[in-house]
Motif scaffolding. Structure first.
Motif, PDB file in Angstrom:
ATOM      1  N   THR A 236     -10.665  -4.511   9.037  1.00 14.20           N
ATOM      2  CA  THR A 236      -9.534  -3.529   8.758  1.00 14.20           C
ATOM      3  C   THR A 236      -9.921  -2.392   7.909  1.00 14.20           C
ATOM      4  N   SER A 237     -10.965  -2.585   6.967  1.00 17.50           N
ATOM      5  CA  SER A 237     -11.570  -1.443   6.142  1.00 17.50           C
ATOM      6  C   SER A 237     -12.339  -0.549   6.788  1.00 17.50           C
ATOM      7  N   ALA A 238     -13.093  -0.954   7.870  1.00 20.02           N
ATOM      8  CA  ALA A 238     -13.830  -0.042   8.900  1.00 20.02           C
ATOM      9  C   ALA A 238     -13.190   1.167   9.396  1.00 20.02           C
ATOM     10  N   GLU A 239     -11.864   0.924   9.546  1.00 22.84           N
ATOM     11  CA  GLU A 239     -10.999   2.127  10.163  1.00 22.84           C
ATOM     12  C   GLU A 239     -10.212   2.696   9.058  1.00 22.84           C
ATOM     13  N   LEU A 240     -10.367   2.597   7.925  1.00 25.16           N
ATOM     14  CA  LEU A 240      -9.917   3.110   7.001  1.00 25.16           C
ATOM     15  C   LEU A 240     -10.948   4.210   6.223  1.00 25.16           C
ATOM     16  N   ASP A 241     -10.118   5.708   5.944  1.00 24.96           N
ATOM     17  CA  ASP A 241     -10.935   6.457   5.271  1.00 24.96           C
ATOM     18  C   ASP A 241     -10.834   6.177   3.753  1.00 24.96           C
ATOM     19  N   GLN A 242     -12.025   5.829   3.152  1.00 23.85           N
ATOM     20  CA  GLN A 242     -12.134   5.329   1.790  1.00 23.85           C
ATOM     21  C   GLN A 242     -11.146   6.260   0.839  1.00 23.85           C
ATOM     22  N   GLN A 243     -11.731   7.630   1.056  1.00 21.11           N
ATOM     23  CA  GLN A 243     -11.019   8.683   0.046  1.00 21.11           C
ATOM     24  C   GLN A 243      -9.377   8.671   0.079  1.00 21.11           C
ATOM     25  N   SER A 244      -9.056   8.500   1.310  1.00 19.37           N
ATOM     26  CA  SER A 244      -7.507   8.575   1.536  1.00 19.37           C
ATOM     27  C   SER A 244      -6.907   7.528   0.869  1.00 19.37           C
ATOM     28  N   LEU A 245      -7.655   6.361   1.136  1.00 25.97           N
ATOM     29  CA  LEU A 245      -7.115   5.131   0.586  1.00 25.97           C
ATOM     30  C   LEU A 245      -6.793   5.049  -1.077  1.00 25.97           C
ATOM     31  N   LEU A 246      -8.113   5.520  -1.531  1.00 28.47           N
ATOM     32  CA  LEU A 246      -8.245   5.549  -2.950  1.00 28.47           C
ATOM     33  C   LEU A 246      -7.147   6.449  -3.660  1.00 28.47           C
ATOM     34  N   GLU A 247      -6.906   7.769  -2.963  1.00 27.46           N
ATOM     35  CA  GLU A 247      -5.822   8.611  -3.189  1.00 27.46           C
ATOM     36  C   GLU A 247      -4.338   8.012  -3.118  1.00 27.46           C
ATOM     37  N   ALA A 248      -4.363   6.988  -2.184  1.00 28.02           N
ATOM     38  CA  ALA A 248      -2.950   6.597  -1.983  1.00 28.02           C
ATOM     39  C   ALA A 248      -2.593   5.651  -3.227  1.00 28.02           C
ATOM     40  N   ILE A 249      -3.748   4.771  -3.499  1.00 28.50           N
ATOM     41  CA  ILE A 249      -3.423   3.852  -4.623  1.00 28.50           C
ATOM     42  C   ILE A 249      -3.048   4.855  -6.059  1.00 28.50           C
ATOM     43  N   TRP A 250      -3.925   5.636  -5.988  1.00 29.64           N
ATOM     44  CA  TRP A 250      -3.930   6.553  -7.336  1.00 29.64           C
ATOM     45  C   TRP A 250      -2.596   7.353  -7.330  1.00 29.64           C
TER      46      TRP A 250
ATOM     47  N   THR B 263     -24.993  -3.420  -0.024  1.00 24.70           N
ATOM     48  CA  THR B 263     -25.750  -3.106   1.103  1.00 24.70           C
ATOM     49  C   THR B 263     -25.498  -3.800   2.389  1.00 24.70           C
ATOM     50  N   GLY B 264     -25.441  -3.006   3.391  1.00 23.72           N
ATOM     51  CA  GLY B 264     -25.364  -3.738   4.885  1.00 23.72           C
ATOM     52  C   GLY B 264     -23.707  -3.757   5.263  1.00 23.72           C
ATOM     53  N   TYR B 265     -23.662  -3.353   6.420  1.00 21.39           N
ATOM     54  CA  TYR B 265     -22.444  -3.091   7.150  1.00 21.39           C
ATOM     55  C   TYR B 265     -21.287  -4.283   6.900  1.00 21.39           C
ATOM     56  N   ASP B 266     -21.584  -5.185   7.201  1.00 18.87           N
ATOM     57  CA  ASP B 266     -20.871  -6.639   7.031  1.00 18.87           C
ATOM     58  C   ASP B 266     -20.589  -6.900   5.692  1.00 18.87           C
ATOM     59  N   ASN B 267     -21.616  -6.763   4.604  1.00 15.03           N
ATOM     60  CA  ASN B 267     -21.354  -6.985   3.140  1.00 15.03           C
ATOM     61  C   ASN B 267     -20.241  -6.143   2.726  1.00 15.03           C
ATOM     62  N   LEU B 268     -20.281  -5.050   3.089  1.00 16.56           N
ATOM     63  CA  LEU B 268     -19.625  -3.789   2.745  1.00 16.56           C
ATOM     64  C   LEU B 268     -18.156  -4.038   3.079  1.00 16.56           C
ATOM     65  N   HIS B 269     -18.086  -4.206   4.324  1.00 18.46           N
ATOM     66  CA  HIS B 269     -16.457  -4.273   5.043  1.00 18.46           C
ATOM     67  C   HIS B 269     -15.897  -5.818   4.500  1.00 18.46           C
ATOM     68  N   GLN B 270     -16.707  -6.726   4.569  1.00 21.13           N
ATOM     69  CA  GLN B 270     -16.272  -8.150   3.925  1.00 21.13           C
ATOM     70  C   GLN B 270     -15.560  -7.906   2.530  1.00 21.13           C
ATOM     71  N   CYS B 271     -16.221  -7.081   1.806  1.00 22.25           N
ATOM     72  CA  CYS B 271     -15.881  -6.809   0.409  1.00 22.25           C
ATOM     73  C   CYS B 271     -14.537  -6.059   0.313  1.00 22.25           C
ATOM     74  N   ARG B 272     -14.676  -4.915   1.153  1.00 18.84           N
ATOM     75  CA  ARG B 272     -13.557  -4.103   1.231  1.00 18.84           C
ATOM     76  C   ARG B 272     -12.357  -4.792   1.974  1.00 18.84           C
ATOM     77  N   ASP B 273     -12.477  -5.585   2.778  1.00 14.84           N
ATOM     78  CA  ASP B 273     -11.172  -6.412   3.438  1.00 14.84           C
ATOM     79  C   ASP B 273     -10.713  -7.202   2.115  1.00 14.84           C
ATOM     80  N   LYS B 274     -11.705  -7.912   1.386  1.00 20.62           N
ATOM     81  CA  LYS B 274     -10.940  -8.888   0.503  1.00 20.62           C
ATOM     82  C   LYS B 274     -10.319  -8.119  -0.430  1.00 20.62           C
ATOM     83  N   ALA B 275     -10.679  -6.896  -0.836  1.00 21.29           N
ATOM     84  CA  ALA B 275     -10.198  -6.165  -1.839  1.00 21.29           C
ATOM     85  C   ALA B 275      -8.689  -5.657  -1.385  1.00 21.29           C
ATOM     86  N   LEU B 276      -8.753  -5.228  -0.112  1.00 25.08           N
ATOM     87  CA  LEU B 276      -7.508  -4.837   0.653  1.00 25.08           C
ATOM     88  C   LEU B 276      -6.289  -5.898   0.234  1.00 25.08           C
TER      89      LEU B 276
END
Length: 203
Positions: free
Chosen positions: A161-175, A122-135
């Motif tokens: 970086t993750s804040a500007e990326l569409d989650q579904q599009s990124l997942l589909e690119a990995i898949w 939960t929380g904007y910063d927590n979400l995108h810090q986690c996503r940026d690390k995963a990136l």
């Protein structure tokens, strides 16, 4: 007449002797000539596939079908499926190419899951810090995804970086990448029927 006969006989003997000498010379040459190595036809060998490798590829194939399907796949289902696949993949062995493709597919799915699981926070910063690390892991494995993602992020100038990326599009690119590896592994352990028949005939 006798003289002529003797000349003919002598000529015949000379010709016979000459032919014998030529034949012997050819025979000796053929014996002394090094034999050309025979070109051996390589036998068509079916890939060695352990039960674990086969199970992992079959499960990845199911994941491929679901991720590419009309209704997609839910996070919980994705988590459960990877929990089943990862332990099996770790003990798999067999054909090197199939094994490498399978492991690459599993790694790709694990990276996608790591990014997706940030949704639990939960929380904007927590979400995108986690996503940026995963990136970082995603970018290391898939440079082409990194190039496209950074180009998008730089245009927007966000601190995440993750804040500007569409989650579904990124997942589909990995898949797409992981499913490509799955297809390679699946094709190896399930070769076309003509290859199977050829291998059976050569036994």
């Amino acid at each position: 007449m006798n003289k002529l006969f003797k000349q003919i006989l002598q000529l015949s003997i000379t010709l016979i002797t000459a032919n014998l000498l030529i034949s012997c010379t050819v025979l000796l040459k053929s014996r002394n000539k090094p034999k050309q190595p025979e070109v051996k036809k390589e036998a068509t060998a079916l890939p060695i596939v352990s039960p674990a490798l086969k199970d992992a590829v079959n499960d990845l194939q199911d994941l491929k079908i679901k991720s590419e399907g009309e209704y997609g796949i839910k996070l919980r289902e994705y988590e459960d499926k990877l929990k089943e696949i990862v332990p099996v993949a770790e003990i798999a062995h067999g054909d090197e190419e199939a094994l490498a493709a399978m492991k690459s597919a599993v790694e790709g799915h694990k990276l996608a899951l790591e990014f997706w699981q940030c949704d639990h926070l939960t929380g904007y910063d927590n979400l995108h810090q986690c996503r940026d690390k995963a990136l970082q892991g995603i970018f290391n494995k898939y440079p082409e995804i990194k190039e496209q993602a950074l180009a998008i992020a730089q245009e927007e100038g966000s601190s995440y970086t993750s804040a500007e990326l569409d989650q579904q599009s990124l997942l589909e690119a990995i898949w797409s990448q992981a499913n490509g590896d799955t297809a390679i592994a699946h094709q190896i352990i399930y070769p076309p029927l003509d290859i199977i028949n050829t291998a059976a005939e050569e036994k």
